[in-house]
Design an enzyme around this catalytic site. Structure first.
Site, PDB file in Angstrom:
ATOM      1  N   LYS A  91      -7.527   1.849  -2.958  1.00 57.03           N
ATOM      2  CA  LYS A  91      -7.084   1.402  -1.628  1.00 57.03           C
ATOM      3  C   LYS A  91      -7.142   2.554  -0.615  1.00 57.03           C
ATOM      4  O   LYS A  91      -7.479   2.350   0.554  1.00 57.03           O
ATOM      5  CB  LYS A  91      -5.660   0.844  -1.736  1.00 57.03           C
ATOM      6  N   THR A 106       0.872  -1.181   0.000  1.00 56.55           N
ATOM      7  CA  THR A 106       0.000   0.000   0.000  1.00 56.55           C
ATOM      8  C   THR A 106       0.905   1.226   0.000  1.00 56.55           C
ATOM      9  O   THR A 106       1.626   1.473   0.975  1.00 56.55           O
ATOM     10  CB  THR A 106      -0.900   0.020   1.247  1.00 56.55           C
TER      11      THR A 106
HETATM   12  P1  NAP Z   1       5.414  -6.713   7.287  1.00 54.55           P
HETATM   13  O1  NAP Z   1       5.039  -8.030   7.819  1.00 54.55           O
HETATM   14  O2  NAP Z   1       5.908  -5.663   8.208  1.00 54.55           O
HETATM   15  O3  NAP Z   1       6.542  -6.966   6.164  1.00 54.55           O
HETATM   16  C1  NAP Z   1       7.157  -5.887   5.513  1.00 54.55           C
HETATM   17  C2  NAP Z   1       8.079  -6.437   4.438  1.00 54.55           C
HETATM   18  O4  NAP Z   1       8.679  -5.322   3.750  1.00 54.55           O
HETATM   19  C3  NAP Z   1       9.235  -7.270   5.021  1.00 54.55           C
HETATM   20  O5  NAP Z   1       9.527  -8.314   4.125  1.00 54.55           O
HETATM   21  C4  NAP Z   1      10.377  -6.245   5.053  1.00 54.55           C
HETATM   22  O6  NAP Z   1      11.660  -6.828   5.025  1.00 54.55           O
HETATM   23  C5  NAP Z   1      10.105  -5.497   3.768  1.00 54.55           C
HETATM   24  N1  NAP Z   1      10.741  -4.179   3.732  1.00 54.55           N
HETATM   25  C6  NAP Z   1      10.416  -3.098   4.481  1.00 54.55           C
HETATM   26  N2  NAP Z   1      11.223  -2.056   4.170  1.00 54.55           N
HETATM   27  C7  NAP Z   1      12.072  -2.507   3.200  1.00 54.55           C
HETATM   28  C8  NAP Z   1      13.118  -1.903   2.479  1.00 54.55           C
HETATM   29  N3  NAP Z   1      13.464  -0.628   2.659  1.00 54.55           N
HETATM   30  N4  NAP Z   1      13.782  -2.657   1.557  1.00 54.55           N
HETATM   31  C9  NAP Z   1      13.438  -3.955   1.364  1.00 54.55           C
HETATM   32  N5  NAP Z   1      12.437  -4.592   2.019  1.00 54.55           N
HETATM   33  C10 NAP Z   1      11.767  -3.866   2.928  1.00 54.55           C
HETATM   34  O7  NAP Z   1       4.232  -6.048   6.457  1.00 54.55           O
HETATM   35  P2  NAP Z   1       2.996  -6.759   5.733  1.00 54.55           P
HETATM   36  O8  NAP Z   1       1.907  -6.907   6.724  1.00 54.55           O
HETATM   37  O9  NAP Z   1       3.467  -7.925   4.960  1.00 54.55           O
HETATM   38  O10 NAP Z   1       2.552  -5.591   4.741  1.00 54.55           O
HETATM   39  C11 NAP Z   1       3.202  -5.362   3.510  1.00 54.55           C
HETATM   40  C12 NAP Z   1       2.397  -4.347   2.707  1.00 54.55           C
HETATM   41  O11 NAP Z   1       1.069  -4.852   2.507  1.00 54.55           O
HETATM   42  C13 NAP Z   1       2.254  -2.978   3.410  1.00 54.55           C
HETATM   43  O12 NAP Z   1       2.304  -1.941   2.460  1.00 54.55           O
HETATM   44  C14 NAP Z   1       0.885  -3.080   4.048  1.00 54.55           C
HETATM   45  O13 NAP Z   1       0.307  -1.795   4.245  1.00 54.55           O
HETATM   46  C15 NAP Z   1       0.127  -3.905   3.014  1.00 54.55           C
HETATM   47  N6  NAP Z   1      -1.027  -4.646   3.564  1.00 54.55           N
HETATM   48  C16 NAP Z   1      -0.917  -5.361   4.729  1.00 54.55           C
HETATM   49  C17 NAP Z   1      -2.042  -6.042   5.221  1.00 54.55           C
HETATM   50  C18 NAP Z   1      -1.995  -6.852   6.496  1.00 54.55           C
HETATM   51  O14 NAP Z   1      -3.063  -7.257   6.987  1.00 54.55           O
HETATM   52  N7  NAP Z   1      -0.827  -7.113   7.075  1.00 54.55           N
HETATM   53  C19 NAP Z   1      -3.249  -5.989   4.527  1.00 54.55           C
HETATM   54  C20 NAP Z   1      -3.315  -5.289   3.336  1.00 54.55           C
HETATM   55  C21 NAP Z   1      -2.194  -4.612   2.866  1.00 54.55           C
HETATM   56  P3  NAP Z   1      12.381  -7.302   6.401  1.00 54.55           P
HETATM   57  O15 NAP Z   1      11.872  -8.673   6.672  1.00 54.55           O
HETATM   58  O16 NAP Z   1      13.821  -7.241   6.094  1.00 54.55           O
HETATM   59  O17 NAP Z   1      11.981  -6.310   7.468  1.00 54.55           O
END
Ligand code: NAP
Length: 293
Positions: A174, A99
Site C-alpha cells: 500500500k 492504511t
Molecule cells: P473516515 O471516513 O474518516 O472514517 C474514519 C473512521 O475511523 C471513523 O469510523 C472514526 O470514528 C474511526 N476512528 C478514527 N480514530 C479513531 C480512534 N482513535 N478510535 C476509534 N475509532 C477511530 O475514513 P475512511 O475514508 O473510512 O478511511 C479509513 C481508513 O481507510 C484510513 O486508514 C484510510 O487511509 C483508508 N482508506 C481510505 C480510502 C478512501 O477512499 N476513503 C481508500 C483507501 C483506504 P468516528 O466516526 O468516531 O470519527
C-alpha cells in the site's frame, strides 16, 4: 490457528470505507455486528441492517471470529486494538483494512499473537466507490493459513485480492501504491489546470486523455468533478497526507527519499492549513491553478 473459515465478523470503524464494507459483509451473511467510536453511526447502521444492539464491546467481541478494523491512522488503530485485545477470544483474527505503517502492522501482530489472536494486514485501494461496489483491491499480509480462512470475507468486499506475503507486506504494498496515487494526482491536477488555461473543450479533452497513454483511474473518476470544482466525494486529502508521512518514513528506513512525496506533503499540508482537509485529493488542482496566475 483453527482451519475453519471466518464467518462472524465485526466491523469496527464506520467511516466512509467501513460502512459500505459492513453492508457488503451483511449481504453475504458474514456480519455479526458493528461498532464505532461515535455511537450515532453504530445505531444508524444497526437500524438500517437490522443488527442486534450490543451494550459493550466485550459482549460484541465475545462471539466474533474476526474484527475487521477500518480507522484513520496508526495511533487510532493501536488504541482500537488496546480496547478489544482483552475481549477477543483466542483463535479469533483481526483483519485490518486501515492504511497504517508496515511497522505498526508487525508490532500489533506480535501483541495479538501473545493471546493467540491472528492478525492480517489488508489495506485497500479503489476508493469509496470500490467499497460500495465490493470491488476493492486488497493487499494482504498474513500467515498463509489465516489468509485462506478469511477468503470469504475478502470476496465480500473486494474483487482483486492479492496475497503479498507475511504480516506487514500488505501495508508495504500500500505504501508503494500511495506513492503512485500521489504522483498521479500531481500529474493530473497540474495538467488539467493547464488545460483550463489553454481554453480546451474540457469534456473532449478528458475523453481524449482517458482513451490514450495518459489514461488512468484518477482522471476517469475525478477529472470531470475537479474541473467542476466538486471536491466533496472520494478520498479525503487529510488521509492521503497521513499516508504520505508513512511513505516518507518507509523510504527513509530504506535509506532513500522520494521528491514526489516531499512535494506532495508540502502541497497537501498547505491545503490542510487552508481548511480543505475533508476535500477529495483532487482538490490539489486549486494549488496547481495558482501556477498559471
Ligand atoms: P473516515 O471516513 O474518516 O472514517 C474514519 C473512521 O475511523 C471513523 O469510523 C472514526 O470514528 C474511526 N476512528 C478514527 N480514530 C479513531 C480512534 N482513535 N478510535 C476509534 N475509532 C477511530 O475514513 P475512511 O475514508 O473510512 O478511511 C479509513 C481508513 O481507510 C484510513 O486508514 C484510510 O487511509 C483508508 N482508506 C481510505 C480510502 C478512501 O477512499 N476513503 C481508500 C483507501 C483506504 P468516528 O466516526 O468516531 O470519527
Amino acid at each position: 490457528m483453527p482451519d475453519s473459515k471466518i464467518r462472524n465478523v465485526i466491523v469496527y470503524g464506520l467511516g466512509a470505507m467501513g460502512r459500505p464494507m459492513a453492508r457488503n459483509l451483511n449481504k453475504e451473511q458474514l456480519l455479526h455486528g458493528v461498532w464505532n467510536r461515535t455511537t450515532g453511526k453504530t445505531k444508524a447502521l444497526n437500524k438500517e441492517l437490522d443488527l442486534p444492539e450490543y451494550e459493550s464491546l466485550e459482549a460484541l467481541c465475545a462471539e466474533a471470529d474476526a474484527v475487521l478494523t477500518c480507522v484513520s491512522a496508526d495511533q487510532d488503530l493501536i488504541d482500537v486494538i488496546e480496547s478489544i485485545y482483552e475481549h477477543l477470544k483466542p483463535g479469533s483474527t483481526v483483519i485490518d483494512c486501515s492504511t497504517v505503517s508496515p511497522k505498526t502492522a508487525r508490532t500489533l501482530a506480535d501483541t495479538l499473537a501473545s493471546r493467540s489472536i491472528g492478525f492480517i494486514d489488508a489495506p485497500v485501494s479503489g476508493g469509496v466507490e470500490g467499497a460500495q461496489k465490493g470491488t476493492l483491491s486488497i493487499m494482504v499480509g498474513a500467515e498463509k493459513e489465516n489468509y485462506k480462512r478469511a477468503s470469504e470475507v475478502f470476496s465480500a468486499i473486494g474483487s482483486q485480492i492479492t496475497y503479498m506475503g507475511k504480516v506487514g507486506q500488505g501495508q508495504a504494498t500500500k505504501v508503494v501504491n500511495q506513492v503512485m496515487v500521489a504522483g498521479i494526482a500531481q500529474a493530473v491536477c497540474s495538467a488539467l489546470a493547464m488545460a483550463e488555461k489553454c481554453n480546451l473543450d474540457l469534456k473532449k479533452a478528458v475523453e481524449v486523455f482517458s482513451a490514450g497513454a495518459a489514461g488512468n483511474w484518477f482522471l476517469d473518476n475525478r477529472g470531470t468533478t475537479m474541473l467542476n470544482d466538486e471536491f466533496s466525494v472520494g478520498f479525503k486529502l487529510s488521509l492521503l497526507h497521513k499516508d504520505l508521512y508513512i511513505c516518507q518514513e518507509t523510504a527513509s528506513e530504506l535509506n532513500g527519499h522520494l521528491e514526489i512525496i516531499d512535494n506532495s506533503i508540502k502541497d497537501y499540508g498547505q491545503l490542510l492549513k487552508e481548511g480543505h482537509g475533508d476535500d477529495d485529493i483532487s482538490g490539489l488542482i486549486k494549488l496547481k491553478r495558482e501556477n498559471f496566475e
